[in-house]
Write a protein that holds these residues in place. Structure first.
Motif, PDB file in Angstrom:
ATOM      1  N   ALA A 266       0.828  -1.207   0.000  1.00  0.00           N
ATOM      2  CA  ALA A 266       0.000   0.000   0.000  1.00  0.00           C
ATOM      3  C   ALA A 266       0.859   1.252   0.000  1.00  0.00           C
ATOM      4  O   ALA A 266       0.568   2.220  -0.710  1.00  0.00           O
ATOM      5  CB  ALA A 266      -0.934  -0.012   1.213  1.00  0.00           C
ATOM      6  N   ALA A 267       1.920   1.243   0.801  1.00  0.00           N
ATOM      7  CA  ALA A 267       2.802   2.408   0.860  1.00  0.00           C
ATOM      8  C   ALA A 267       3.501   2.640  -0.473  1.00  0.00           C
ATOM      9  O   ALA A 267       3.583   3.787  -0.958  1.00  0.00           O
ATOM     10  CB  ALA A 267       3.831   2.222   1.977  1.00  0.00           C
ATOM     11  N   LEU A 268       3.996   1.577  -1.085  1.00  0.00           N
ATOM     12  CA  LEU A 268       4.699   1.717  -2.357  1.00  0.00           C
ATOM     13  C   LEU A 268       3.752   2.124  -3.479  1.00  0.00           C
ATOM     14  O   LEU A 268       4.103   2.938  -4.346  1.00  0.00           O
ATOM     15  CB  LEU A 268       5.406   0.403  -2.707  1.00  0.00           C
ATOM     16  CG  LEU A 268       6.503  -0.029  -1.721  1.00  0.00           C
ATOM     17  CD1 LEU A 268       7.105  -1.360  -2.144  1.00  0.00           C
ATOM     18  CD2 LEU A 268       7.577   1.049  -1.590  1.00  0.00           C
ATOM     19  N   VAL A 269       2.538   1.566  -3.460  1.00  0.00           N
ATOM     20  CA  VAL A 269       1.537   1.962  -4.454  1.00  0.00           C
ATOM     21  C   VAL A 269       1.177   3.438  -4.276  1.00  0.00           C
ATOM     22  O   VAL A 269       1.064   4.188  -5.257  1.00  0.00           O
ATOM     23  CB  VAL A 269       0.276   1.085  -4.347  1.00  0.00           C
ATOM     24  CG1 VAL A 269      -0.874   1.670  -5.176  1.00  0.00           C
ATOM     25  CG2 VAL A 269       0.578  -0.333  -4.805  1.00  0.00           C
ATOM     26  N   GLY A 270       0.995   3.861  -3.022  1.00  0.00           N
ATOM     27  CA  GLY A 270       0.690   5.271  -2.764  1.00  0.00           C
ATOM     28  C   GLY A 270       1.786   6.189  -3.264  1.00  0.00           C
ATOM     29  O   GLY A 270       1.513   7.252  -3.838  1.00  0.00           O
ATOM     30  N   LYS A 271       3.030   5.792  -3.052  1.00  0.00           N
ATOM     31  CA  LYS A 271       4.148   6.606  -3.538  1.00  0.00           C
ATOM     32  C   LYS A 271       4.136   6.676  -5.068  1.00  0.00           C
ATOM     33  O   LYS A 271       4.365   7.745  -5.662  1.00  0.00           O
ATOM     34  CB  LYS A 271       5.469   6.026  -3.049  1.00  0.00           C
ATOM     35  CG  LYS A 271       6.688   6.834  -3.487  1.00  0.00           C
ATOM     36  CD  LYS A 271       7.983   6.269  -2.913  1.00  0.00           C
ATOM     37  CE  LYS A 271       9.172   7.117  -3.331  1.00  0.00           C
ATOM     38  NZ  LYS A 271      10.449   6.599  -2.751  1.00  0.00           N
ATOM     39  N   GLY A 272       3.865   5.537  -5.704  1.00  0.00           N
ATOM     40  CA  GLY A 272       3.801   5.528  -7.158  1.00  0.00           C
ATOM     41  C   GLY A 272       2.668   6.380  -7.696  1.00  0.00           C
ATOM     42  O   GLY A 272       2.842   7.122  -8.673  1.00  0.00           O
ATOM     43  N   LEU A 273       1.501   6.304  -7.075  1.00  0.00           N
ATOM     44  CA  LEU A 273       0.357   7.105  -7.505  1.00  0.00           C
ATOM     45  C   LEU A 273       0.627   8.595  -7.295  1.00  0.00           C
ATOM     46  O   LEU A 273       0.180   9.433  -8.089  1.00  0.00           O
ATOM     47  CB  LEU A 273      -0.896   6.680  -6.744  1.00  0.00           C
ATOM     48  CG  LEU A 273      -1.455   5.304  -7.111  1.00  0.00           C
ATOM     49  CD1 LEU A 273      -2.574   4.920  -6.158  1.00  0.00           C
ATOM     50  CD2 LEU A 273      -1.958   5.293  -8.547  1.00  0.00           C
ATOM     51  N   ARG A 274       1.338   8.915  -6.237  1.00  0.00           N
ATOM     52  CA  ARG A 274       1.692  10.312  -6.000  1.00  0.00           C
ATOM     53  C   ARG A 274       2.526  10.863  -7.165  1.00  0.00           C
ATOM     54  O   ARG A 274       2.321  11.999  -7.614  1.00  0.00           O
ATOM     55  CB  ARG A 274       2.458  10.426  -4.691  1.00  0.00           C
ATOM     56  CG  ARG A 274       2.855  11.864  -4.350  1.00  0.00           C
ATOM     57  CD  ARG A 274       4.357  12.051  -4.420  1.00  0.00           C
ATOM     58  NE  ARG A 274       4.711  13.467  -4.341  1.00  0.00           N
ATOM     59  CZ  ARG A 274       5.949  13.914  -4.254  1.00  0.00           C
ATOM     60  NH1 ARG A 274       6.959  13.061  -4.231  1.00  0.00           N
ATOM     61  NH2 ARG A 274       6.195  15.204  -4.221  1.00  0.00           N
ATOM     62  N   GLN A 275       3.434  10.050  -7.696  1.00  0.00           N
ATOM     63  CA  GLN A 275       4.254  10.482  -8.820  1.00  0.00           C
ATOM     64  C   GLN A 275       3.446  10.538 -10.108  1.00  0.00           C
ATOM     65  O   GLN A 275       3.570  11.483 -10.899  1.00  0.00           O
ATOM     66  CB  GLN A 275       5.452   9.538  -8.974  1.00  0.00           C
ATOM     67  CG  GLN A 275       6.412   9.575  -7.794  1.00  0.00           C
ATOM     68  CD  GLN A 275       7.482   8.498  -7.870  1.00  0.00           C
ATOM     69  OE1 GLN A 275       7.321   7.495  -8.551  1.00  0.00           O
ATOM     70  NE2 GLN A 275       8.581   8.714  -7.154  1.00  0.00           N
ATOM     71  N   ILE A 276       2.603   9.529 -10.331  1.00  0.00           N
ATOM     72  CA  ILE A 276       1.802   9.480 -11.559  1.00  0.00           C
ATOM     73  C   ILE A 276       0.828  10.653 -11.630  1.00  0.00           C
ATOM     74  O   ILE A 276       0.672  11.291 -12.681  1.00  0.00           O
ATOM     75  CB  ILE A 276       1.046   8.139 -11.651  1.00  0.00           C
ATOM     76  CG1 ILE A 276       2.032   6.987 -11.831  1.00  0.00           C
ATOM     77  CG2 ILE A 276       0.025   8.167 -12.788  1.00  0.00           C
ATOM     78  CD1 ILE A 276       1.404   5.622 -11.733  1.00  0.00           C
ATOM     79  N   PHE A 277       0.158  10.949 -10.514  1.00  0.00           N
ATOM     80  CA  PHE A 277      -0.849  12.007 -10.495  1.00  0.00           C
ATOM     81  C   PHE A 277      -0.270  13.365 -10.083  1.00  0.00           C
ATOM     82  O   PHE A 277      -1.008  14.331  -9.949  1.00  0.00           O
ATOM     83  CB  PHE A 277      -1.996  11.615  -9.558  1.00  0.00           C
ATOM     84  CG  PHE A 277      -2.898  10.554 -10.121  1.00  0.00           C
ATOM     85  CD1 PHE A 277      -4.025  10.896 -10.855  1.00  0.00           C
ATOM     86  CD2 PHE A 277      -2.616   9.203  -9.925  1.00  0.00           C
ATOM     87  CE1 PHE A 277      -4.863   9.914 -11.364  1.00  0.00           C
ATOM     88  CE2 PHE A 277      -3.438   8.225 -10.444  1.00  0.00           C
ATOM     89  CZ  PHE A 277      -4.561   8.570 -11.171  1.00  0.00           C
ATOM     90  N   ARG A 278       1.037  13.409  -9.863  1.00  0.00           N
ATOM     91  CA  ARG A 278       1.739  14.656  -9.560  1.00  0.00           C
ATOM     92  C   ARG A 278       1.145  15.378  -8.344  1.00  0.00           C
ATOM     93  O   ARG A 278       0.753  16.553  -8.407  1.00  0.00           O
ATOM     94  CB  ARG A 278       1.738  15.587 -10.782  1.00  0.00           C
ATOM     95  CG  ARG A 278       2.438  14.982 -11.988  1.00  0.00           C
ATOM     96  CD  ARG A 278       2.418  15.926 -13.188  1.00  0.00           C
ATOM     97  NE  ARG A 278       3.091  15.319 -14.338  1.00  0.00           N
ATOM     98  CZ  ARG A 278       3.225  15.902 -15.525  1.00  0.00           C
ATOM     99  NH1 ARG A 278       2.726  17.127 -15.712  1.00  0.00           N
ATOM    100  NH2 ARG A 278       3.837  15.289 -16.514  1.00  0.00           N
ATOM    101  N   LEU A 279       1.074  14.648  -7.252  1.00  0.00           N
ATOM    102  CA  LEU A 279       0.518  15.194  -6.024  1.00  0.00           C
ATOM    103  C   LEU A 279       1.634  15.768  -5.158  1.00  0.00           C
ATOM    104  O   LEU A 279       2.790  15.359  -5.254  1.00  0.00           O
ATOM    105  CB  LEU A 279      -0.221  14.096  -5.249  1.00  0.00           C
ATOM    106  CG  LEU A 279      -1.323  13.352  -6.002  1.00  0.00           C
ATOM    107  CD1 LEU A 279      -1.862  12.223  -5.129  1.00  0.00           C
ATOM    108  CD2 LEU A 279      -2.438  14.295  -6.426  1.00  0.00           C
ATOM    109  N   SER A 280       1.273  16.680  -4.276  1.00  0.00           N
ATOM    110  CA  SER A 280       2.231  17.197  -3.300  1.00  0.00           C
ATOM    111  C   SER A 280       2.567  16.110  -2.294  1.00  0.00           C
ATOM    112  O   SER A 280       1.813  15.133  -2.139  1.00  0.00           O
ATOM    113  CB  SER A 280       1.637  18.405  -2.574  1.00  0.00           C
ATOM    114  OG  SER A 280       0.558  17.991  -1.747  1.00  0.00           O
TER     115      SER A 280
END
Length: 343
Positions: A266-280
């Motif tokens: 979950a943590a790694l997926v969240g980090k990846g999604l943060r990069q894909i969706f360009r979140l702060s």
């Protein structure tokens, strides 16, 4: 549509103002929160093994304390600006993709590692397919995420899981699953009691604070309460569930591998999604905490309402809730400091 800098400034200004009073006391409490949680869990397990605490009283107490916990957390959130946050399509896209596409796929892989037991599979699916809609907000706040976005996300998460969980169970279990879970009878009261009522009360408190210094002081005081309240909740949960964990035998060891694996994924997926969706970083932490926390307190009554043949599902949910508690203690330090730091 993303939230621009001006909008974020408007949204963040109230929460900065209401959480800036009594910083020494609040800093001390939050600095030592992980130790408080750990002591509460260990002490609760010890008391639960040495005694046989009643079930009805503590169950009601947990629900009451969870409602108060969510109220105190909501009062620290600028509720009057939620509409702007809700329109953040990038955040909502990351949240929904992670919770209802990526993590269900990972959950399907974890099910393959279980013994051929339908009750075990049901328990794992029930708890891992249901994103948390209550203390996810609190952990997000304590873990330096964006609690405003977390609050805005809770109704979306609940509606989506209510709609998709029967479909997921049918896909993963097929005709083997023939138990009427009565979703509405359990989930609707939980959502109203733990989310809607505290949210309305917090909103009214904010409206009152617009014209009252006394209300403003009260809001600042509630900022000191989430950590102590969560500590008490962890003690009660650990105490009441200790006997069930002790009676599970070898099942626990399998789950003790699968659930930490889920938390890491979950943590790694969240980090990846943060990069894909360009979140702060702050918004990315919110996604991570959402993917990592599950609705164990809501699905546990569902499992308890099922026939005795499905009792192993209860054990799975109990173990997951305790593993998640330890995992969140780790998340609170690791996510903002290492996984998604500000720099």
């Amino acid at each position: 549509m993303t939230i621009n800098a001006r909008t974020l400034a408007i949204v963040e200004r109230p929460i900065c103002r209401i959480t800036s009073v009594c910083p020494p006391m609040r800093d001390i409490i939050e600095r030592h929160q992980v130790w408080a949680y750990l002591i509460a869990v260990v002490l609760g397990l010890f008391v639960g093994w040495k005694t046989s605490p009643g079930e009805v009283g503590p169950d009601y107490m947990i629900w009451t304390l969870l409602g108060i916990l969510l109220y105190t957390t909501f009062t620290q959130t600028p509720l009057t600006h939620l509409s702007e946050v809700f329109r953040d399509r990038q955040f909502m896209g990351a949240l929904l993709t992670g919770n209802f596409v990526v993590m269900p796929a990972i959950t399907a892989l974890l099910v393959l590692a279980l013994p051929d037991n339908d009750a075990l599979k049901l328990g794992l699916l029930l708890v891992l397919l249901m994103p948390c809609t209550d203390w996810f907000v609190t952990f997000t706040h304590l873990g330096k995420g964006d609690s405003t976005r977390a609050v805005a996300a809770t109704p979306v998460l609940l509606v989506a899981q209510l709609a998709l969980l029967p479909l997921y169970l049918w896909l993963f279990l097929g005709s083997q699953f023939g138990v009427n879970l009565e979703f509405g009878r359990h989930l609707l009261p939980a959502f109203v009691g733990l989310i809607i009522v505290p949210l309305i009360l917090a909103f009214l408190t904010h409206k009152w604070a617009e014209d009252s210094r006394k209300a403003s002081r009260f809001i600042r005081l509630t900022g000191l309460m989430p950590v102590p309240l969560l500590t008490v909740i962890l003690f009660i949960v650990s105490m009441t569930q200790a006997s069930q964990i002790a009676s599970t035998g070898g099942i626990v060891w399998i789950l003790m591998i699968l659930f930490p694996t889920y938390l890491l994924a979950a943590a790694l997926v969240g980090k990846g999604l943060r990069q894909i969706f360009r979140l702060s970083p702050e918004t990315g932490r919110t996604v991570v905490f959402s993917l990592g926390t599950r609705n164990s307190f809501v699905v546990l009554p569902l499992a308890l309402s099922m026939p005795e043949a499905w009792a192993a599902a209860v054990v799975v949910i109990v173990v997951q809730s305790l593993v998640e508690l330890f995992g969140m203690m780790f998340y609170l330090r690791w996510v903002p400091d290492r996984l998604l730091p500000n720099t």
